[in-house]
Motif scaffolding. Structure first.
Motif, PDB file in Angstrom:
ATOM      1  N   LEU A 175     -36.716 -78.899   5.675  1.00 27.96           N
ATOM      2  CA  LEU A 175     -37.052 -78.222   6.928  1.00 27.96           C
ATOM      3  C   LEU A 175     -36.105 -78.636   8.043  1.00 27.96           C
ATOM      4  CD1 LEU A 175     -38.968 -76.432   8.617  1.00 27.96           C
ATOM      5  CD2 LEU A 175     -40.414 -78.439   8.960  1.00 27.96           C
ATOM      6  N   LEU A 176     -35.848 -79.942   8.151  1.00 27.92           N
ATOM      7  CA  LEU A 176     -34.964 -80.422   9.210  1.00 27.92           C
ATOM      8  C   LEU A 176     -33.533 -79.919   9.004  1.00 27.92           C
ATOM      9  CD1 LEU A 176     -34.611 -82.050  11.765  1.00 27.92           C
ATOM     10  CD2 LEU A 176     -34.364 -84.123  10.396  1.00 27.92           C
ATOM     11  N   LYS A 177     -33.107 -79.825   7.751  1.00 21.33           N
ATOM     12  CA  LYS A 177     -31.765 -79.281   7.482  1.00 21.33           C
ATOM     13  C   LYS A 177     -31.658 -77.842   7.970  1.00 21.33           C
ATOM     14  CE  LYS A 177     -29.952 -81.948   3.584  1.00 21.33           C
ATOM     15  NZ  LYS A 177     -29.650 -81.938   2.137  1.00 21.33           N
ATOM     16  N   ARG A 178     -32.706 -77.050   7.710  1.00 20.20           N
ATOM     17  CA  ARG A 178     -32.698 -75.656   8.152  1.00 20.20           C
ATOM     18  C   ARG A 178     -32.700 -75.551   9.676  1.00 20.20           C
ATOM     19  NH1 ARG A 178     -36.783 -74.863   4.264  1.00 20.20           N
ATOM     20  NH2 ARG A 178     -38.333 -74.527   5.886  1.00 20.20           N
ATOM     21  N   LEU A 179     -33.408 -76.490  10.295  1.00 20.60           N
ATOM     22  CA  LEU A 179     -33.564 -76.434  11.756  1.00 20.60           C
ATOM     23  C   LEU A 179     -32.525 -77.261  12.509  1.00 20.60           C
ATOM     24  CD1 LEU A 179     -37.451 -76.783  11.949  1.00 20.60           C
ATOM     25  CD2 LEU A 179     -36.134 -74.693  12.186  1.00 20.60           C
ATOM     26  N   GLN A 180     -31.565 -77.826  11.777  1.00 23.63           N
ATOM     27  CA  GLN A 180     -30.606 -78.736  12.419  1.00 23.63           C
ATOM     28  C   GLN A 180     -29.868 -78.104  13.605  1.00 23.63           C
ATOM     29  OE1 GLN A 180     -28.508 -80.902   9.441  1.00 23.63           O
ATOM     30  NE2 GLN A 180     -27.695 -82.411  10.837  1.00 23.63           N
ATOM     31  N   PRO A 181     -29.458 -76.825  13.523  1.00 19.41           N
ATOM     32  CA  PRO A 181     -28.777 -76.222  14.700  1.00 19.41           C
ATOM     33  C   PRO A 181     -29.680 -76.200  15.937  1.00 19.41           C
ATOM     34  CG  PRO A 181     -28.397 -74.895  12.730  1.00 19.41           C
ATOM     35  CD  PRO A 181     -29.440 -75.907  12.360  1.00 19.41           C
ATOM     36  N   GLU A 182     -30.970 -75.832  15.730  1.00 21.37           N
ATOM     37  CA  GLU A 182     -31.902 -75.818  16.874  1.00 21.37           C
ATOM     38  C   GLU A 182     -32.176 -77.232  17.376  1.00 21.37           C
ATOM     39  OE1 GLU A 182     -32.323 -74.111  14.127  1.00 21.37           O
ATOM     40  OE2 GLU A 182     -32.556 -72.011  14.693  1.00 21.37           O
ATOM     41  N   PHE A 183     -32.310 -78.183  16.449  1.00 25.68           N
ATOM     42  CA  PHE A 183     -32.533 -79.578  16.833  1.00 25.68           C
ATOM     43  C   PHE A 183     -31.404 -80.063  17.731  1.00 25.68           C
ATOM     44  CE2 PHE A 183     -32.435 -84.168  16.351  1.00 25.68           C
ATOM     45  CZ  PHE A 183     -33.776 -84.531  16.264  1.00 25.68           C
ATOM     46  N   LYS A 184     -30.191 -79.723  17.333  1.00 26.17           N
ATOM     47  CA  LYS A 184     -28.999 -80.195  18.058  1.00 26.17           C
ATOM     48  C   LYS A 184     -28.946 -79.640  19.479  1.00 26.17           C
ATOM     49  CE  LYS A 184     -24.925 -78.596  16.789  1.00 26.17           C
ATOM     50  NZ  LYS A 184     -23.701 -78.383  15.992  1.00 26.17           N
ATOM     51  N   THR A 185     -29.416 -78.402  19.657  1.00 29.38           N
ATOM     52  CA  THR A 185     -29.280 -77.776  20.981  1.00 29.38           C
ATOM     53  C   THR A 185     -30.502 -77.944  21.875  1.00 29.38           C
ATOM     54  OG1 THR A 185     -30.023 -75.680  20.003  1.00 29.38           O
ATOM     55  CG2 THR A 185     -27.644 -76.035  20.170  1.00 29.38           C
ATOM     56  N   THR A 186     -31.665 -78.278  21.294  1.00 30.07           N
ATOM     57  CA  THR A 186     -32.889 -78.339  22.130  1.00 30.07           C
ATOM     58  C   THR A 186     -33.452 -79.728  22.340  1.00 30.07           C
ATOM     59  OG1 THR A 186     -34.287 -77.935  20.191  1.00 30.07           O
ATOM     60  CG2 THR A 186     -33.620 -76.002  21.471  1.00 30.07           C
ATOM     61  N   VAL A 187     -33.103 -80.701  21.495  1.00 31.29           N
ATOM     62  CA  VAL A 187     -33.706 -82.033  21.585  1.00 31.29           C
ATOM     63  C   VAL A 187     -32.811 -82.976  22.371  1.00 31.29           C
ATOM     64  CG1 VAL A 187     -34.430 -84.060  20.256  1.00 31.29           C
ATOM     65  CG2 VAL A 187     -35.033 -81.768  19.464  1.00 31.29           C
ATOM     66  N   ASN A 188     -33.422 -83.693  23.318  1.00 32.13           N
ATOM     67  CA  ASN A 188     -32.699 -84.749  24.031  1.00 32.13           C
ATOM     68  C   ASN A 188     -32.955 -86.061  23.277  1.00 32.13           C
ATOM     69  OD1 ASN A 188     -31.906 -86.884  25.735  1.00 32.13           O
ATOM     70  ND2 ASN A 188     -32.267 -85.649  27.574  1.00 32.13           N
ATOM     71  N   PRO A 189     -31.960 -86.572  22.560  1.00 34.50           N
ATOM     72  CA  PRO A 189     -32.190 -87.752  21.707  1.00 34.50           C
ATOM     73  C   PRO A 189     -32.600 -88.987  22.488  1.00 34.50           C
ATOM     74  CG  PRO A 189     -29.838 -87.256  21.864  1.00 34.50           C
ATOM     75  CD  PRO A 189     -30.554 -86.109  22.500  1.00 34.50           C
ATOM     76  N   TRP A 192     -41.295 -77.690  14.558  1.00 34.20           N
ATOM     77  CA  TRP A 192     -41.485 -78.818  13.636  1.00 34.20           C
ATOM     78  C   TRP A 192     -42.950 -78.900  13.237  1.00 34.20           C
ATOM     79  CZ3 TRP A 192     -38.615 -81.117  10.421  1.00 34.20           C
ATOM     80  CH2 TRP A 192     -38.971 -82.351   9.864  1.00 34.20           C
ATOM     81  N   ILE A 193     -43.312 -78.221  12.174  1.00 28.11           N
ATOM     82  CA  ILE A 193     -44.701 -78.137  11.711  1.00 28.11           C
ATOM     83  C   ILE A 193     -44.900 -79.163  10.612  1.00 28.11           C
ATOM     84  CG2 ILE A 193     -46.450 -76.645  10.689  1.00 28.11           C
ATOM     85  CD1 ILE A 193     -44.758 -74.280  11.877  1.00 28.11           C
ATOM     86  N   VAL A 194     -45.721 -80.175  10.915  1.00 32.24           N
ATOM     87  CA  VAL A 194     -45.905 -81.283   9.978  1.00 32.24           C
ATOM     88  C   VAL A 194     -47.165 -81.100   9.156  1.00 32.24           C
ATOM     89  CG1 VAL A 194     -46.252 -83.768   9.803  1.00 32.24           C
ATOM     90  CG2 VAL A 194     -44.642 -82.850  11.462  1.00 32.24           C
ATOM     91  N   ASP A 195     -48.263 -80.712   9.809  1.00 37.21           N
ATOM     92  CA  ASP A 195     -49.551 -80.715   9.119  1.00 37.21           C
ATOM     93  C   ASP A 195     -50.448 -79.674   9.767  1.00 37.21           C
ATOM     94  OD1 ASP A 195     -51.939 -83.338   8.276  1.00 37.21           O
ATOM     95  OD2 ASP A 195     -51.948 -81.197   7.897  1.00 37.21           O
ATOM     96  N   LYS A 196     -50.963 -78.762   8.970  1.00 37.74           N
ATOM     97  CA  LYS A 196     -51.820 -77.710   9.526  1.00 37.74           C
ATOM     98  C   LYS A 196     -53.067 -78.289  10.178  1.00 37.74           C
ATOM     99  CE  LYS A 196     -50.346 -74.219   6.203  1.00 37.74           C
ATOM    100  NZ  LYS A 196     -50.733 -73.435   5.021  1.00 37.74           N
ATOM    101  N   ASP A 197     -53.512 -79.449   9.683  1.00 41.63           N
ATOM    102  CA  ASP A 197     -54.742 -80.052  10.204  1.00 41.63           C
ATOM    103  C   ASP A 197     -54.469 -81.068  11.293  1.00 41.63           C
ATOM    104  OD1 ASP A 197     -55.892 -80.023   6.853  1.00 41.63           O
ATOM    105  OD2 ASP A 197     -56.368 -78.596   8.443  1.00 41.63           O
ATOM    106  N   ALA A 198     -53.237 -81.119  11.773  1.00 40.03           N
ATOM    107  CA  ALA A 198     -52.905 -82.106  12.800  1.00 40.03           C
ATOM    108  C   ALA A 198     -53.743 -81.861  14.033  1.00 40.03           C
ATOM    109  CB  ALA A 198     -51.430 -82.030  13.144  1.00 40.03           C
ATOM    110  N   LYS A 199     -53.969 -82.911  14.778  1.00 43.57           N
ATOM    111  CA  LYS A 199     -54.798 -82.835  15.978  1.00 43.57           C
ATOM    112  C   LYS A 199     -54.220 -81.835  16.960  1.00 43.57           C
ATOM    113  CE  LYS A 199     -52.193 -86.067  18.565  1.00 43.57           C
ATOM    114  NZ  LYS A 199     -51.240 -85.071  18.740  1.00 43.57           N
ATOM    115  N   ASN A 200     -55.113 -81.243  17.728  1.00 42.97           N
ATOM    116  CA  ASN A 200     -54.711 -80.265  18.727  1.00 42.97           C
ATOM    117  C   ASN A 200     -55.217 -80.750  20.072  1.00 42.97           C
ATOM    118  OD1 ASN A 200     -54.068 -78.098  20.251  1.00 42.97           O
ATOM    119  ND2 ASN A 200     -55.400 -76.640  19.210  1.00 42.97           N
ATOM    120  N   VAL A 201     -54.342 -81.274  20.879  1.00 47.18           N
ATOM    121  CA  VAL A 201     -54.727 -81.814  22.177  1.00 47.18           C
ATOM    122  C   VAL A 201     -54.078 -80.973  23.254  1.00 47.18           C
ATOM    123  CG1 VAL A 201     -54.653 -83.807  23.701  1.00 47.18           C
ATOM    124  CG2 VAL A 201     -54.877 -84.137  21.255  1.00 47.18           C
TER     125      VAL A 201
END
Length: 926
Positions: free
Chosen positions: A106-120, A186-195
């Protein structure tokens, strides 16, 4: 190494090659690898990449014949931080690493978006535990040398090789904390908490209420773990099949008999489990056709969430409905409906205070049982007391409506200002009167069993010396004297304002004094308004610099000179980036003139802080005796939390501790606190990550929050009242726990010894009260209640009448006119905007560094005073539905009465009795 192990390593080579960067462990493999092999591997990485280098490394590794190389390889993995790979190879079980494959893809597929949208830089502190320390350093270096996009690309590459099982979820949490757009992808878990957090941002805008609603809670990770007979019982580590211990049944007995009870028992003994037993008994006792309704109050948001999870897990299996509300959530959920449709309701107390005031909850008679967690807080204007005032008014007013049973939970009822047992008994009686309780339940019959479960840590006092010479303090003190002198010259008549007896730089007393001076200067008035503006702005700048210097001296006293200097360098970098007028230029020049000398003394090993040397000694000694030790380090301020975290990480002898941090959510003059997701992330990491061996915390970790068992508690210049002492000590729950108080101040040790005496006095007082006849005790409580109600009634219920007179808002820094209160409108009942084109001319806007959306709002920019060389922060600019509007914070302004010229300061909008005129779309359209 056996032939089978060699064969296994060859068989699992693909996992190793995909995960390992061999250059991070080469230094540990020096005894087995030749220099030319090391150089060959380094060159392979530089020329062909990490995967090829790992393949070559494995080839050389499998060719080794020397004794001990396999153990050496495992140790190298451990030292470098490859805990997942170490575990997989040691057990020859790669299922955990295999489970990460879908996230890698998943991260490999999203690497271009990760590179342009995430502030490391933003998310690195949160995910550093999922990376090798060298990777973190390289990411920072790439960000500095090549920019954020290159840094994000480097971070993605490192995550793709991470062997940490929790990295996908940790990344998700980090993205949510920073509210990165990438978190939607970045979808990790369908049952992840929703806050859902409906809040602008603590550091920018103050709202009337922070609105938080938990739609779905994560399972408590420890609920299914049944403690062993010899393990301590955490307040929330429960199983619905857990058999109650005898001492827990003893604590629950009076409440089960229907008596209003304060349960006073040590942290870690399972008071939450006791409350579950009481609650279950209460709900089951009602005859057919009748139903009970329980409300459980938790003060802190993490505790609220924790208890809601526990009650849901326990009671939903029994067929009861459990729900919770935290914050004013009228837009998302109806408190009235939650109360009406559920059997057990978990609330933060202010929710009920607001609901009773508005009438959405008609009276406390809708409940049959109220449970107050940390009930020792019931006093003065605390929400607990506001609820109980309502209860006592109903009780003493002759109402025929039934009142709920009341249960209080605490580790310490406290003693207030009592100096002897008689006064302590009176104090405890007043607490009982406030909660309408006639019984104080403690463990007496099953004390031996309790002492087997809850371990009282061994206490040590360590008095350390200060630095013998402190050139850093001398330089900063001289700069402060010069700054004070410049401030005095601004206006001769203010000479008296700058007088203080026995003023000591770098103390809390000086901090309080400078705040007082700053307030006086802000409200200073002259007939000549231009001159007033010039003087007020100058004094604001001088006092702000004095405050920062004072902060730096406090950091210097308790941490490294380097940390104090970094704090000042960050401050002056921000000064340069803002208005930077003539005064600021002069003050910056004075600091920079001393900067080389400050850097020199801060880097001198001879100036190391003796306190840190002693702290290092304690930690090294304890981890030498027990490498699996778990530590909580309590400190007073957030600045100190950050400083000690950096010190541990940069200390080669302590960096293995991998420190986590836990601070409160509120705002201080230094920074904003941790968001709720960040607090959760820190607590989860400390509970589940074996590498995270120490948690550095402020007072937020004192009470209520479930923290994993610790065997070492260190109070670093940290002391409070007897309640705080008992709460912090209770964090050391493991057998053989130790508690160190480390300080350079003999008064701090003396104060803690007084707390120990007060604890004995409290216990003696409780024992004496428990010998009283219950009817006598009830009469005593009733007389206190009647007396307190007479006092309340005589003071009268003063109605807060809104001030309808038009007033001016002036910039708090330069005193320039901003707007009239008649032009202020209230949006969504808690955000304040200004209508009319005139206000738009008074501010300038800059694109917001962290634009985000929340509800109907989209934050786009920050707004600042437009007067020359001011640029004072006034708030933010938002898109609200179809309107572009400013949202201001009252703490940025002075309020001036037009008729009298009198000026006032307000810290919060709720303190300002402004007539609330709702925002009207039709008005804006005109």
């Amino acid at each position: 190494m056996s032939a089978e192990d060699r064969q296994n390593l060859h068989a699992f080579r693909d996992y190793v090659v995909k995960t390992l960067d061999p250059t991070y462990i080469l230094s540990y493999m020096a005894p087995w690898f030749k220099d030319d092999e090391v150089q060959h591997i380094q060159a392979e990485k530089n020329n062909k990449g990490t995967t090829e280098a790992a393949s070559l490394f494995l080839k050389f590794l499998l060719e080794l014949q020397e004794e001990g190389w396999f153990r050496g390889f495992l140790d190298a993995l451990g030292h470098a931080g490859y805990s997942g790979l170490y575990e997989a190879i040691e057990t020859w079980d790669f299922r955990k690493i295999e489970s990460l494959e879908e996230y890698r893809l998943l991260l490999k597929r999203l690497q271009p978006e990760f590179k342009t949208t995430v502030n490391p830089k933003d998310i690195l502190p949160e995910i550093s535990g999922c990376l090798i320390s060298q990777e973190c350093e390289e990411i920072i270096q790439v960000c500095s040398n090549k920019g954020l996009m290159a840094g994000a690309e480097k971070m993605a590459e490192c995550l793709l090789r991470s062997d940490k099982e929790n990295w996908p979820k940790t990344l998700k949490l980090a993205l949510e904390i920073e509210e990165s757009q990438f978190s939607q992808l970045w979808i990790v878990d369908k049952d992840a908490k929703n806050v859902e957090l409906k809040v602008l941002e603590d550091d920018e805008i103050e709202t009337s209420d922070i609105q938080i609603f938990y739609k779905e809670e994560p399972e408590c990770p420890n609920l299914s773990q049944n403690p062993s007979p010899t393990s301590p019982v955490s307040d929330v580590r429960l199983d619905d099949s857990l058999v109650p211990r005898n001492y827990q049944l003893e604590l629950a007995l009076p409440a089960k008999e229907g008596k209003n009870t304060i349960i006073c028992a040590p942290t870690g003994c399972g008071k939450t489990f006791v409350s579950l037993l009481i609650c279950e008994h209460h709900l089951k006792k009602f005859p057919q056709g009748q139903k009970g309704k329980v409300v459980f109050f938790a003060i802190q948001l993490p505790v609220y969430e924790q208890q809601k999870s526990v009650f849901s897990k326990y009671f939903e299996k029994l067929g009861y409905k459990v729900a919770g509300v935290s914050g004013a959530t009228s837009e998302i959920v109806s408190v009235e409906e939650i109360v009406e449709n559920n059997d057990i309701i978990i609330l933060t107390p202010q929710i009920l205070v607001n609901s009773l005031r508005k009438g959405t909850v008609p009276s406390l008679s809708v409940f049959t049982l109220m449970i107050f967690d940390e009930c020792h807080n019931t006093g003065k204007h605390h929400p607990y007391n506001m609820i109980m005032f309502n209860y006592l008014d109903q009780k003493l007013g002759g109402s025929s409506d039934p009142l709920p049973q009341v249960i209080g939970l605490t580790a310490s009822v406290g003693t207030g200002d009592a100096k002897n047992t008689t006064e302590a008994m009176e104090y405890i009686c007043k607490l009982c009167a406030s909660l309408d309780t006639s019984v104080i339940a403690t463990v007496k019959d099953n004390l031996e069993e309790l002492e087997e479960i809850v371990y009282k840590p061994q206490k040590f006092f360590r008095k350390v010396k200060l630095r013998t010479t402190d050139r850093f303090k001398c330089i900063i003190s001289q700069l402060m004297r010069e700054t004070e002198s410049l401030a005095k010259k601004i206006f001769d008549e203010l000479e008296n304002v700058f007088q203080i007896q026995n003023r000591n730089f770098g103390t809390q007393k000086y901090e309080q004094w400078i705040l007082s001076v700053q307030k006086t200067c802000i409200l200073f008035q002259l007939p000549d308004k231009e001159e007033e503006s010039r003087i007020c702005k100058a004094l604001y700048l001088y006092t702000s610099h004095l405050r920062k210097y004072n902060d730096a001296l406090i950091i210097n006293e308790h941490a490294r000179m380097k940390d104090a200097l970094d704090y000042l360098k960050d401050f002056f970098a921000n000064v340069r980036a803002a208005g930077f007028d003539e005064i600021e230029q002069n003050l910056t020049w004075r600091f920079e003139e001393k900067l080389r000398e400050l850097e020199s003394v801060s880097m001198d090993p001879g100036n190391e802080n003796p306190k840190l040397q002693d702290l290092s000694f304690i930690l090294q000694e304890e981890y030498h005796l027990n490498p699996e030790s778990r530590t909580i380090l309590f400190v007073k301020t957030r600045a100190l939390v950050d400083a000690l975290k950096k010190w541990i990480e940069e200390n080669s002898e302590l960096s293995f501790l991998k420190p986590g941090i836990l601070t409160g959510r509120g705002k201080t003059n230094q920074n904003t606190g941790m968001t709720l997701p960040a607090q959760k992330c820190a607590l989860d990491a400390f509970r589940t990550d074996g590498d995270n061996k120490i948690l550095i915390a402020t007072s937020v970790a004192d009470e209520g929050i479930d923290i994993a068992q610790c065997n070492l508690v260190i109070l670093y210049e940290y002391v409070g009242n007897v309640i705080r002492m008992i709460q912090t000590r209770g964090r050391g729950r493991a057998r053989g726990s130790k508690c160190f108080l480390l300080t350079s101040n003999a008064d701090v040790i003396e104060k803690e010894k007084i707390n120990i005496y007060k604890e004995k006095m409290m216990n003696d007082s409780i024992l004496r009260l428990q010998t009283w006849n219950e009817a006598v005790f009830k009469e005593k409580v009733l007389q206190i209640q009647i007396q307190e109600k007479l006092i309340r009634d005589s003071q009268g219920k003063v109605e807060r009448v809104p001030d309808k007179e038009n007033k001016k808002l002036l910039c708090r820094k330069c005193k320039g006119f901003a707007c009239y209160t008649a032009d202020i409108r209230v949006v969504e009942d808690c955000h304040y905007t200004v209508v009319g084109d005139d206000f738009r001319k008074c501010y300038v806007s800059k694109l917001h560094p962290k634009p985000k959306s929340f509800g109907y709002f989209e934050k786009t920019a920050k707004i600042f005073c437009s007067r020359e060389n001011c640029s004072h922060d006034w708030g933010i600019h938002v898109k609200y539905k179809t309107f572009e509007i400013p949202v201001i914070k009252i703490e940025s302004f002075v309020v001036e009465d037009i008729a009298t010229g009198a000026q006032k300061l307000y810290a919060k909008w709720r303190d300002f009795l402004l007539e609330k005129i709702p925002f009207d779309a039709a008005e804006m359209s005109k």
